[in-house]
Motif scaffolding. Structure first.
Motif, PDB file in Angstrom:
ATOM      1  N   ARG A  66       0.278   2.899   1.269  1.00  0.00           N
ATOM      2  CA  ARG A  66      -1.065   2.500   0.304  1.00  0.00           C
ATOM      3  C   ARG A  66      -2.171   1.632   0.997  1.00  0.00           C
ATOM      4  O   ARG A  66      -3.314   2.028   0.959  1.00  0.00           O
ATOM      5  N   ASP A  67      -1.878   0.934   1.977  1.00  0.00           N
ATOM      6  CA  ASP A  67      -2.728   0.128   2.661  1.00  0.00           C
ATOM      7  C   ASP A  67      -3.332   1.222   3.819  1.00  0.00           C
ATOM      8  O   ASP A  67      -4.548   0.985   4.020  1.00  0.00           O
ATOM      9  N   VAL A 105      -1.552   5.648  -6.062  1.00  0.00           N
ATOM     10  CA  VAL A 105      -1.400   4.214  -6.230  1.00  0.00           C
ATOM     11  C   VAL A 105      -2.605   3.291  -5.525  1.00  0.00           C
ATOM     12  O   VAL A 105      -2.916   2.470  -5.962  1.00  0.00           O
ATOM     13  N   ALA A 106      -2.853   3.845  -4.112  1.00  0.00           N
ATOM     14  CA  ALA A 106      -4.075   3.227  -3.531  1.00  0.00           C
ATOM     15  C   ALA A 106      -5.245   3.164  -4.463  1.00  0.00           C
ATOM     16  O   ALA A 106      -5.796   2.244  -4.864  1.00  0.00           O
ATOM     17  N   CYS A 107      -5.679   4.496  -5.298  1.00  0.00           N
ATOM     18  CA  CYS A 107      -6.849   4.285  -6.036  1.00  0.00           C
ATOM     19  C   CYS A 107      -6.396   3.258  -7.390  1.00  0.00           C
ATOM     20  O   CYS A 107      -7.520   2.558  -7.586  1.00  0.00           O
ATOM     21  N   ALA A 108      -5.414   3.214  -7.951  1.00  0.00           N
ATOM     22  CA  ALA A 108      -5.209   2.576  -9.015  1.00  0.00           C
ATOM     23  C   ALA A 108      -5.240   1.049  -8.836  1.00  0.00           C
ATOM     24  O   ALA A 108      -5.522   0.125  -9.342  1.00  0.00           O
ATOM     25  N   SER A 109      -4.819   0.492  -7.511  1.00  0.00           N
ATOM     26  CA  SER A 109      -4.663  -0.714  -7.014  1.00  0.00           C
ATOM     27  C   SER A 109      -6.009  -1.465  -6.401  1.00  0.00           C
ATOM     28  O   SER A 109      -5.994  -2.331  -6.228  1.00  0.00           O
ATOM     29  N   ALA A 110      -6.871  -0.511  -6.100  1.00  0.00           N
ATOM     30  CA  ALA A 110      -8.194  -0.988  -5.416  1.00  0.00           C
ATOM     31  C   ALA A 110      -9.248  -0.293  -5.995  1.00  0.00           C
ATOM     32  O   ALA A 110      -9.542   0.805  -5.877  1.00  0.00           O
TER      33      ALA A 110
END
Length: 392
Positions: A66-67, A105-110
């Motif tokens: 994700r990072d 997940v990256a899009c959903a978290s940032a």
């Protein structure tokens, strides 16, 4: 905050009042009519619908984190890119699902990453398995189009796949195209050995783009007909091009963009996962001193190295495109292909823009100096000057 620069479409000095993420006012100014090589110009920031990774990290990797996604997406601003399609090439099914889930997940978290990622481009696995045509795509992971499998990919991506590239000669392709188009997916043709009738049938079914036309194809072809000329001749297809100086020579770029016309030409970076790394051997791929990325020990290109700035420079040097027509290939045209609002520089529009040098009198045709994207300024190469942000 005010910005004064020449407007890319008019050449006139223009003042832009920037209010965080928005253009609050636009005013045309009086100013010198003669163009100078040091004049600042301004245009909407870029849309890149095909980029594969950076700093040794592939969006197709099952080890993708994700990072890593967040940092690579955010770093696109220094390349002038405001909106992008992370692109996954052919890989084993489970690896593709894992990578798609990680991007989701990256899009959903940032939220800022979600804003920048206009969607995912799935380039494969429904491509030609033939050497040359498949390029850097692994033969053992290439499959025939399978709608149920695509739905599994889309579920893993949380519905974020907006563009997919397929080879229309594979069994089931026409039915797949019809189904994808009916669900709002843009279908592109690429890595294909298809003949004219097959290509035209794919367009009749709803395909709308040739992916990196002139590449993803065997080195030696019949004089005519062949898949390049057939796709160039189909007016129902727009075409993307990799104008990095390695994938297409200037004459070929000039001819193919004439066939497609400015309104159906899209530049993509096709940035390799090795983009941003120094020359060297990296497993199965390598970067040479000129920035050419290849499958090690072969002449096959494996993505590109520079961003869209290099493509704009080559396009302006090699063709008769005006500055406004060239800018449209990385702004209006890809946005329109994906059915999104076309970026503009008008009062009330989002303040996603690039500032660049442009000499219409025969000097440098395009040199990016800075970008203002989603309320922040970015300088070219700023992240590389701070080490490798994707690996920190």
């Amino acid at each position: 905050m005010d910005l004064v620069a020449r407007h890319f479409a008019t050449g006139r000095w223009t003042r832009f009042e920037l209010d965080d993420e928005w253009i609050a006012a636009v005013e045309e100014l009086e100013g010198a009519e003669d163009f100078g090589p040091d004049d600042d110009w301004v245009a909407p920031a870029f849309w890149d619908i095909q980029t594969n990774g950076r700093w040794g990290i592939s969006f197709s990797s099952p080890e993708l984190t994700r990072d890593q996604v967040v940092k690579i997406v955010r770093a696109q601003a220094e390349l002038g890119t405001a909106r992008l399609c992370p692109t996954l090439i052919t890989a084993p099914v489970d690896a593709t699902k894992q990578a798609l889930e990680t991007i989701a997940v990256a899009c959903a978290s940032a939220p800022d990453v979600a804003a920048k990622v206009v969607g995912i481009h799935l380039e494969g696995p429904f491509l030609s398995e033939l050497d040359g045509y498949r390029g850097a795509h692994p033969r053992d992971a290439i499959l025939d189009p399978d709608w149920d499998l695509f739905r599994e990919f889309q579920d893993a991506a949380d519905g974020r796949i907006v563009l997919t590239t397929i080879a229309p000669e594979r069994p089931g392709s026409i039915e797949f195209i019809e189904r994808a188009v009916s669900e709002g997916i843009v279908v592109a043709l690429g890595h294909t050995a298809a003949d004219g009738p097959t290509l035209r049938a794919a367009v009749d079914a709803g395909a709308r783009l040739s992916t990196h036309l002139g590449n993803g194809i065997v080195a030696q072809l019949p004089r005519h007909p062949n898949p390049i000329w057939e796709q160039a001749a189909i007016d129902g297809l727009s075409a993307s091009f990799i104008a990095d100086g390695h994938h297409l020579d200037p004459s070929t770029l000039r001819i193919l963009t004439r066939a497609k016309t400015p309104g159906r030409t899209i530049l993509v970076s096709d940035a390799s996962p090795l983009a941003g790394l120094p020359p060297g051997l990296y497993g199965e791929w390598a970067v040479d001193d000129s920035g050419k990325v290849v499958v090690s020990g072969t002449p096959y290109l494996a993505g590109a190295y520079p961003g869209l700035e290099a493509g704009l420079e080559m396009l302006l040097k090699s063709t008769d495109f005006s500055l406004a027509e060239a800018i449209a290939t990385v702004t209006e045209n890809p946005a329109r292909l994906l059915g999104r609002t076309e970026p503009t520089l008008v009062n009330g529009a989002m303040a996603n823009l690039v500032v660049f040098k442009h000499d219409p009198n025969g000097g440098s045709p395009f040199r990016l100096t800075r970008s203002y994207i989603d309320g922040r300024w970015a300088l070219p190469g700023s992240s590389s000057q701070q080490g490798n942000p994707a690996l920190d």
